[in-house]
Design an enzyme around this catalytic site. Structure first.
Site, PDB file in Angstrom:
ATOM      1  N   GLY A  48      13.930  34.842  51.229  1.00 52.25           N
ATOM      2  CA  GLY A  48      15.458  34.287  50.981  1.00 52.25           C
ATOM      3  C   GLY A  48      15.710  34.320  49.643  1.00 52.25           C
ATOM      4  N   GLN A  53      20.285  31.613  42.067  1.00 51.86           N
ATOM      5  CA  GLN A  53      18.937  32.201  41.590  1.00 51.86           C
ATOM      6  C   GLN A  53      19.279  33.345  41.086  1.00 51.86           C
ATOM      7  OE1 GLN A  53      16.870  31.745  45.317  1.00 51.86           O
ATOM      8  NE2 GLN A  53      15.163  31.530  44.113  1.00 51.86           N
ATOM      9  N   CYS A 101       9.096  29.383  45.963  1.00 48.95           N
ATOM     10  CA  CYS A 101      10.437  29.952  45.275  1.00 48.95           C
ATOM     11  C   CYS A 101      10.336  30.871  44.184  1.00 48.95           C
ATOM     12  CB  CYS A 101      11.206  28.561  45.058  1.00 48.95           C
ATOM     13  SG  CYS A 101      12.762  28.991  44.603  1.00 48.95           S
ATOM     14  N   LEU A 102      11.125  31.990  44.542  1.00 47.44           N
ATOM     15  CA  LEU A 102      11.026  33.060  43.341  1.00 47.44           C
ATOM     16  C   LEU A 102      11.425  32.339  41.875  1.00 47.44           C
ATOM     17  CD1 LEU A 102      12.730  35.869  45.204  1.00 47.44           C
ATOM     18  CD2 LEU A 102      10.320  35.569  44.811  1.00 47.44           C
ATOM     19  N   HIS A 143      15.953  25.600  52.813  1.00 48.57           N
ATOM     20  CA  HIS A 143      15.521  25.980  51.448  1.00 48.57           C
ATOM     21  C   HIS A 143      16.819  26.353  50.768  1.00 48.57           C
ATOM     22  CE1 HIS A 143      12.268  27.254  48.421  1.00 48.57           C
ATOM     23  NE2 HIS A 143      13.436  27.847  48.012  1.00 48.57           N
ATOM     24  N   GLU A 144      17.260  27.518  51.391  1.00 47.57           N
ATOM     25  CA  GLU A 144      18.338  28.106  50.383  1.00 47.57           C
ATOM     26  C   GLU A 144      19.403  27.347  50.265  1.00 47.57           C
ATOM     27  OE1 GLU A 144      17.223  30.693  49.065  1.00 47.57           O
ATOM     28  OE2 GLU A 144      15.408  31.038  50.196  1.00 47.57           O
ATOM     29  N   HIS A 147      19.458  25.329  47.422  1.00 44.00           N
ATOM     30  CA  HIS A 147      19.749  25.638  46.019  1.00 44.00           C
ATOM     31  C   HIS A 147      20.983  25.580  45.759  1.00 44.00           C
ATOM     32  CE1 HIS A 147      16.088  27.728  44.759  1.00 44.00           C
ATOM     33  NE2 HIS A 147      15.940  28.250  45.835  1.00 44.00           N
TER      34      HIS A 147
HETATM   35 NI    NI Z   1      14.074  29.090  46.425  1.00 46.38          NI
END
Ligand code: NI
Length: 174
Positions: A48, A53, A101-102, A143-144, A147
């Site tokens: 995701g 991000q 998470c990236l 989660h997204e 963000h």
């Molecule tokens: Ni993330």
């Protein structure tokens, strides 16, 4: 042309900002941001991605569950672009599961999330959609969405003992 964005890393202010509502899904800057998100996510092991991000403070996410080295048991789905997403829990039950998470490399933690949710979002054609999600895909969605509100999964960890390194996480998968 494949273009890959640099991913904002923990500490970057944009990850802590409230992202802006998208008014026109057909606007050139929005289409460009979505293209860049799709190409960037495809080049990672992530499941995701949220627009902040890639340093675009707009309410756009992609949910793209697929089995990867990072998440070997993830269900396979078409990557789905969701604009102005929101959700309601369908039951109060939360379940702890591993997240990464990236934007926070090399770390994993157990995070409580609602198991079953109903979501609303606008698709790339501008159509308002609703979708029920459960389990790991519901986890990705939550989660997204976090963000977009400047929240990171580490904020939801209940016990610091449940934050581990990626190398320890891979040992658990064996
Ligand atoms: Ni993330």
């Amino acid at each position: 042309m494949t273009e890959i964005a640099e991913i904002a890393q923990l500490g970057a202010k944009i990850l802590r900002q409230q992202a802006l509502v998208v008014d026109d899904v057909h606007a050139a800057d929005i289409r460009q941001a979505i293209d860049l998100m799709q190409q960037t996510l495809a080049g990672t092991q992530g499941v995701g991605l949220a627009a902040p991000q890639i340093k675009v403070s707009k309410r756009i996410i992609i949910v793209a569950s697929r089995p990867t080295r990072r998440y070997p048991y993830a269900p396979l789905m078409e990557p789905t672009v969701m604009i102005n997403p929101s959700f309601q829990a369908l039951s109060d039950a939360k379940e702890k599961g591993w997240e990464g998470c990236l934007s926070i490399p090399a770390i994993r933690a157990l995070v409580p999330r609602y198991q079953r949710i109903t979501t609303q979002y606008t698709d790339q054609q501008g159509v308002l959609r609703t979708l029920e999600l459960e389990g790991f895909v519901a986890r990705i969605f939550q989660h997204e969405c976090d963000h977009l509100d400047g929240k990171l999964y580490l904020d939801r960890v209940e016990d610091n003992g449940e934050i581990i390194s990626e190398s320890e996480y891979y040992k658990l998968l064996r």
